[in-house]
Design a protein around this motif. Structure first.
Motif, PDB file in Angstrom:
ATOM      1  N   ALA A 221      10.416   9.345  -1.102  1.00  0.00           N
ATOM      2  CA  ALA A 221      10.196   8.221  -0.190  1.00  0.00           C
ATOM      3  C   ALA A 221      10.867   8.472   1.161  1.00  0.00           C
ATOM      4  O   ALA A 221      10.299   8.165   2.215  1.00  0.00           O
ATOM      5  N   VAL A 222      12.082   9.026   1.134  1.00  0.00           N
ATOM      6  CA  VAL A 222      12.798   9.299   2.375  1.00  0.00           C
ATOM      7  C   VAL A 222      12.058  10.339   3.209  1.00  0.00           C
ATOM      8  O   VAL A 222      11.920  10.196   4.432  1.00  0.00           O
ATOM      9  N   LEU A 223      11.561  11.383   2.566  1.00  0.00           N
ATOM     10  CA  LEU A 223      10.842  12.430   3.289  1.00  0.00           C
ATOM     11  C   LEU A 223       9.576  11.879   3.944  1.00  0.00           C
ATOM     12  O   LEU A 223       9.247  12.251   5.083  1.00  0.00           O
ATOM     13  N   GLU A 224       8.882  10.982   3.243  1.00  0.00           N
ATOM     14  CA  GLU A 224       7.673  10.384   3.829  1.00  0.00           C
ATOM     15  C   GLU A 224       8.023   9.587   5.079  1.00  0.00           C
ATOM     16  O   GLU A 224       7.329   9.660   6.092  1.00  0.00           O
ATOM     17  N   ARG A 225       9.126   8.829   5.023  1.00  0.00           N
ATOM     18  CA  ARG A 225       9.549   8.046   6.180  1.00  0.00           C
ATOM     19  C   ARG A 225      10.049   8.947   7.310  1.00  0.00           C
ATOM     20  O   ARG A 225       9.828   8.644   8.491  1.00  0.00           O
TER      21      ARG A 225
ATOM     22  N   GLY B  16       0.792  -1.228   0.000  1.00  0.00           N
ATOM     23  CA  GLY B  16       0.000   0.000   0.000  1.00  0.00           C
ATOM     24  C   GLY B  16       0.818   1.268   0.000  1.00  0.00           C
ATOM     25  O   GLY B  16       0.269   2.364   0.158  1.00  0.00           O
ATOM     26  N   TYR B  17       2.136   1.134  -0.180  1.00  0.00           N
ATOM     27  CA  TYR B  17       3.005   2.304  -0.088  1.00  0.00           C
ATOM     28  C   TYR B  17       2.762   3.345  -1.176  1.00  0.00           C
ATOM     29  O   TYR B  17       2.821   4.545  -0.896  1.00  0.00           O
ATOM     30  N   PRO B  18       2.494   2.960  -2.429  1.00  0.00           N
ATOM     31  CA  PRO B  18       2.205   3.992  -3.436  1.00  0.00           C
ATOM     32  C   PRO B  18       1.064   4.926  -3.032  1.00  0.00           C
ATOM     33  O   PRO B  18       1.135   6.142  -3.222  1.00  0.00           O
ATOM     34  N   GLY B  19       0.000   4.359  -2.456  1.00  0.00           N
ATOM     35  CA  GLY B  19      -1.102   5.194  -1.998  1.00  0.00           C
ATOM     36  C   GLY B  19      -0.691   6.099  -0.853  1.00  0.00           C
ATOM     37  O   GLY B  19      -1.097   7.273  -0.782  1.00  0.00           O
ATOM     38  N   ARG B  20       0.129   5.578   0.062  1.00  0.00           N
ATOM     39  CA  ARG B  20       0.609   6.378   1.183  1.00  0.00           C
ATOM     40  C   ARG B  20       1.455   7.549   0.687  1.00  0.00           C
ATOM     41  O   ARG B  20       1.336   8.677   1.171  1.00  0.00           O
ATOM     42  N   LEU B  21       2.325   7.284  -0.305  1.00  0.00           N
ATOM     43  CA  LEU B  21       3.157   8.345  -0.871  1.00  0.00           C
ATOM     44  C   LEU B  21       2.307   9.427  -1.527  1.00  0.00           C
ATOM     45  O   LEU B  21       2.589  10.621  -1.393  1.00  0.00           O
ATOM     46  N   THR B  22       1.275   9.001  -2.255  1.00  0.00           N
ATOM     47  CA  THR B  22       0.395   9.960  -2.920  1.00  0.00           C
ATOM     48  C   THR B  22      -0.307  10.848  -1.899  1.00  0.00           C
ATOM     49  O   THR B  22      -0.398  12.074  -2.076  1.00  0.00           O
ATOM     50  N   ARG B  23      -0.782  10.251  -0.812  1.00  0.00           N
ATOM     51  CA  ARG B  23      -1.449  11.044   0.234  1.00  0.00           C
ATOM     52  C   ARG B  23      -0.456  11.997   0.904  1.00  0.00           C
ATOM     53  O   ARG B  23      -0.792  13.136   1.228  1.00  0.00           O
TER      54      ARG B  23
END
Length: 249
Positions: free
Chosen positions: A212-216, A167-174
């Motif tokens: 991706a790093v910023l989201e984490r 589900g990570y692509p959706g999390r990144l989009t949000r």
């Protein structure tokens, strides 16, 4: 038999679905896609189709009740119809969950699909597909070595379980939607086209992996730092992104 009934009779049966899946696997194998990766991708599409169907049916459940049911046939009928519709949507949701677990349950984590596991090639490729258009919505094409993106994504993905990776692509989009203005300023100040050089403390702002790093960093900074150290990635890269994002290192 009505036209609607005839349409339902023409839906794919189990043998036809299996044939289509087998054909797709064979075509992907000829293209060099490992069978396990292909099966995982097909499984995620199946799980996603069920999940989207569950959302649509659940959203329409209240509006689908016959008008005047309570007045014409009594409260018992209306209550029974509602309970039946709820049971159907619940079962559809359970099927979607089971399909997702089957898709992400690799050998090391089949008994505990929420536990961390090695990053698979298909998971890496899905992450690349997800981050590239998001990155390009804020910055120009990166000139940083593409190998950097894969090394960094490995550390990012190891902070998640297989189910979370699915589900990570959706999390990144949000994430990018919620922080759009902040990200625009960050990439304008530190990314491609800015006075900041491509090499140095802010190198990763020039890589699609920075999204991706910023989201984490925003969600699980401790886990990210742990995996970053384990992968022996340059500490300055993460420190630079942390500073750019505005979070204390």
């Amino acid at each position: 038999m009505t036209t609607a009934d005839e349409g339902r009779q023409q839906q794919l049966d189990a043998a036809s679905v299996l044939n289509a899946k087998t054909t797709l696997l064979q075509l992907l194998a000829r293209a060099g896609v490992y069978t396990g990766d292909a099966e995982e991708l097909i499984g995620l599409v199946e799980a996603g189709a069920l999940a989207l169907a569950h959302e649509e049916v659940a959203g329409a459940r209240r509006d689908a009740a016959p008008h005047g049911t309570a007045d014409e046939r009594g409260e018992g009928y209306a209550s029974g119809w509602s309970d039946g519709a709820l049971a159907v949507t619940g079962e559809l949701g359970a099927l979607a969950e089971q399909a997702l677990l089957r898709a992400v349950a690799t050998a090391p984590s089949a008994d505990a699909p929420d536990e961390p596991s090695p990053v698979r090639r298909a998971e890496m490729e899905r992450a690349k597909v997800a981050i590239t258009p998001l990155y390009l919505s804020f910055a120009d094409v990166s000139e940083l070595d593409p190998e950097v993106t894969e090394q960094v994504l490995g550390a990012v993905l190891r902070t998640m379980s297989p189910r979370q990776r699915a589900g990570y692509p959706g999390r990144l989009t949000r994430f990018t939607s919620a922080h759009h203005a902040h990200l625009e300023r960050l990439y304008a100040q530190y990314g491609p086209g800015s006075p900041i050089a491509i090499h140095g403390r802010y190198s990763l702002v020039h890589s699609p992996a920075s999204v991706a790093v910023l989201e984490r960093l925003a969600e699980t900074p401790s886990a990210l730092h742990e995996e970053w150290d384990a992968a022996e990635l340059p500490p300055a890269w993460l420190d630079g992104l942390t500073t750019a994002w505005g979070t204390p290192a």
